[in-house]
Design a protein around this motif. Structure first.
Motif, mmCIF file in Angstrom:
data_model
loop_
_atom_site.group_PDB
_atom_site.id
_atom_site.type_symbol
_atom_site.label_atom_id
_atom_site.label_comp_id
_atom_site.label_asym_id
_atom_site.label_seq_id
_atom_site.Cartn_x
_atom_site.Cartn_y
_atom_site.Cartn_z
ATOM 1 N N GLN A 141 1.142 -1.300 -0.377
ATOM 2 C CA GLN A 141 0.108 0.066 0.437
ATOM 3 C C GLN A 141 0.835 0.995 -0.173
ATOM 4 O O GLN A 141 1.877 1.565 0.789
ATOM 5 N N VAL A 142 0.306 2.225 -0.810
ATOM 6 C CA VAL A 142 1.740 3.403 -1.203
ATOM 7 C C VAL A 142 0.876 4.419 -1.413
ATOM 8 O O VAL A 142 -0.525 4.648 -1.396
ATOM 9 N N ASN A 143 1.628 5.762 -0.913
ATOM 10 C CA ASN A 143 0.923 6.836 -1.368
ATOM 11 C C ASN A 143 1.917 7.473 -2.202
ATOM 12 O O ASN A 143 3.187 6.588 -2.701
ATOM 13 N N ALA A 144 1.391 7.456 -3.234
ATOM 14 C CA ALA A 144 1.919 7.879 -5.424
ATOM 15 C C ALA A 144 1.649 9.145 -5.477
ATOM 16 O O ALA A 144 0.768 9.770 -4.527
ATOM 17 N N MET A 145 2.436 9.954 -5.872
ATOM 18 C CA MET A 145 2.709 11.178 -7.458
ATOM 19 C C MET A 145 3.548 10.380 -8.379
ATOM 20 O O MET A 145 4.057 9.427 -8.365
ATOM 21 N N ALA A 146 2.126 11.080 -9.033
ATOM 22 C CA ALA A 146 2.564 10.257 -10.666
ATOM 23 C C ALA A 146 1.773 11.942 -11.439
ATOM 24 O O ALA A 146 0.846 12.830 -10.789
ATOM 25 N N TRP A 147 2.158 11.633 -13.184
ATOM 26 C CA TRP A 147 1.125 12.348 -13.714
ATOM 27 C C TRP A 147 -0.284 11.778 -14.492
ATOM 28 O O TRP A 147 0.462 10.917 -15.039
ATOM 29 N N ALA A 148 -1.182 12.280 -14.790
ATOM 30 C CA ALA A 148 -2.203 12.060 -15.338
ATOM 31 C C ALA A 148 -2.933 12.445 -16.725
ATOM 32 O O ALA A 148 -2.937 13.299 -16.493
ATOM 33 N N TYR A 149 -3.110 11.558 -17.219
ATOM 34 C CA TYR A 149 -3.933 11.684 -18.586
ATOM 35 C C TYR A 149 -3.891 10.645 -19.427
ATOM 36 O O TYR A 149 -3.310 9.855 -18.898
ATOM 37 N N ARG A 150 -5.065 10.355 -20.529
ATOM 38 C CA ARG A 150 -4.915 9.656 -20.719
ATOM 39 C C ARG A 150 -4.070 9.900 -22.585
ATOM 40 O O ARG A 150 -3.953 10.473 -23.519
ATOM 41 N N GLU A 151 -3.466 9.275 -22.678
ATOM 42 C CA GLU A 151 -2.380 8.446 -24.087
ATOM 43 C C GLU A 151 -3.183 8.381 -25.362
ATOM 44 O O GLU A 151 -3.717 7.040 -25.608
ATOM 45 N N SER A 152 -2.591 9.400 -25.913
ATOM 46 C CA SER A 152 -3.499 9.128 -27.495
ATOM 47 C C SER A 152 -2.656 9.044 -28.158
ATOM 48 O O SER A 152 -2.688 9.073 -29.419
ATOM 49 N N GLU A 153 -1.419 9.533 -28.137
ATOM 50 C CA GLU A 153 -0.679 9.196 -29.633
ATOM 51 C C GLU A 153 -0.356 7.296 -29.913
ATOM 52 O O GLU A 153 -0.731 6.521 -29.855
ATOM 53 N N GLY A 154 -0.631 7.995 -31.138
ATOM 54 C CA GLY A 154 -0.287 6.880 -32.185
ATOM 55 C C GLY A 154 -2.081 6.225 -32.199
ATOM 56 O O GLY A 154 -1.403 5.182 -32.782
#
Length: 293
Positions: A141-154
């Motif tokens: 179980q973690v506390n996490a930080m990242a960058w969220a987005y919908r990947e639409s490339e290609g």
């Protein structure tokens, strides 16, 4: 508390053992060696102190995974994910210098597919930042930080969270648990790209009484009901993948032998193949031999 910063019974012949030696009705590419997200060369060194998730950085909004799905950001948006669980890691662990993936789920389990819908997300970690995740394991179980987005490339269409050198993130272990798959799932419940990309995401699930013909240990193979080997009639093929197994390879399966499994367990996922006209494949990603008794 251990930290990782920076943003798979005895398997084998199943309850019925081997029966007919046969070729797969459908074939799919080996994906155990598939590349995780391409880690483009970086010419700019980070001009900041790398986060460690011991505290929530100022200005980073708190989100649950289902809130990220609801937001569905089209450009990378920094998020703080408290108390989520690791349910799978590509090839069993992140390794310094090798791009990797991990699956994050909001809770340890759900009563149904509908209850768990949009409560899991895939994290893409580039090779330059994988070292910050090397201590993580399934069940953390973690506390996490990242960058969220919908990947639409290609032609892609997947909601992800992402970490690279210029988009920093972290994951700090704060506890542990035993992720339990959603029971009662049928192949027909998940046999469309929309089921993965728009409805459910990479949930941990179990499908009972399926058949498949294993290939080489590092290759996927199609799943079907006990009378059909290789997919779902009238829908997308769903395969069993070793990508989240230790080393990216199955153990205890006999290549070329049609095998009945009492169940298969793993994370629902999509393999995007940019080298085959942007072909997408639906998979169940096993994590240990116990996932395919």
């Amino acid at each position: 508390m251990a930290a990782g910063c920076g943003a798979n019974g005895n398997g084998g012949l199943g309850d019925a053992g081997p029966d007919v030696t046969t070729a797969d009705v459908f074939t799919q590419p080996a994906d155990a060696a598939k590349d995780a997200p391409f880690d483009a060369a970086k010419t700019d060194a980070p001009g900041f102190e790398w986060p460690d998730c011991t505290s929530q950085p100022q200005g980073v909004p708190t989100k649950t995974i289902d809130q990220i799905w609801s937001d569905d950001p089209t450009t990378p948006t920094q998020v703080w994910l408290p108390g989520v669980y690791v349910t799978a890691l590509s090839k069993g662990a992140c390794v310094d210098g090798v791009a990797c993936e991990l699956i994050l789920q909001q809770d340890l389990t759900y009563a149904s597919l509908e209850a768990g819908a949009q409560h899991a997300v895939r994290a893409w970690i580039t090779s330059s930042t994988a070292k910050y995740f090397a201590s993580l394991a399934v069940g953390d179980q973690v506390n996490a930080m990242a960058w969220a987005y919908r990947e639409s490339e290609g032609g892609q269409n997947e909601l992800i969270v992402h970490v690279d050198l210029l988009e920093p993130g972290c994951a700090l272990k704060i506890g542990s648990g035993t992720p339990t798959p959603i029971q009662g799932v049928a192949l027909t419940d998940i046999n469309s790209l929309a089921a993965y990309e728009q409805i459910y995401g990479p949930l941990l699930m179990q499908i009972a009484n399926v058949t498949g013909t294993p290939k080489q240990p590092d290759q996927t193979f199609g799943l079907g009901n006990t009378f059909f080997d290789g997919g779902v009639t009238g829908g997308e093929i769903i395969s069993l993948s070793p990508y989240y197994m230790d080393g990216g390879a199955f153990e205890g399966l006999e290549a070329g032998v049609k095998t009945k499994f009492s169940s298969v367990t793993g994370v629902f996922n999509e393999y995007f193949n940019p080298d085959a006209s942007a072909t997408k494949y639906l998979e169940i990603g096993a994590r240990t031999p116990a996932d395919y008794p």
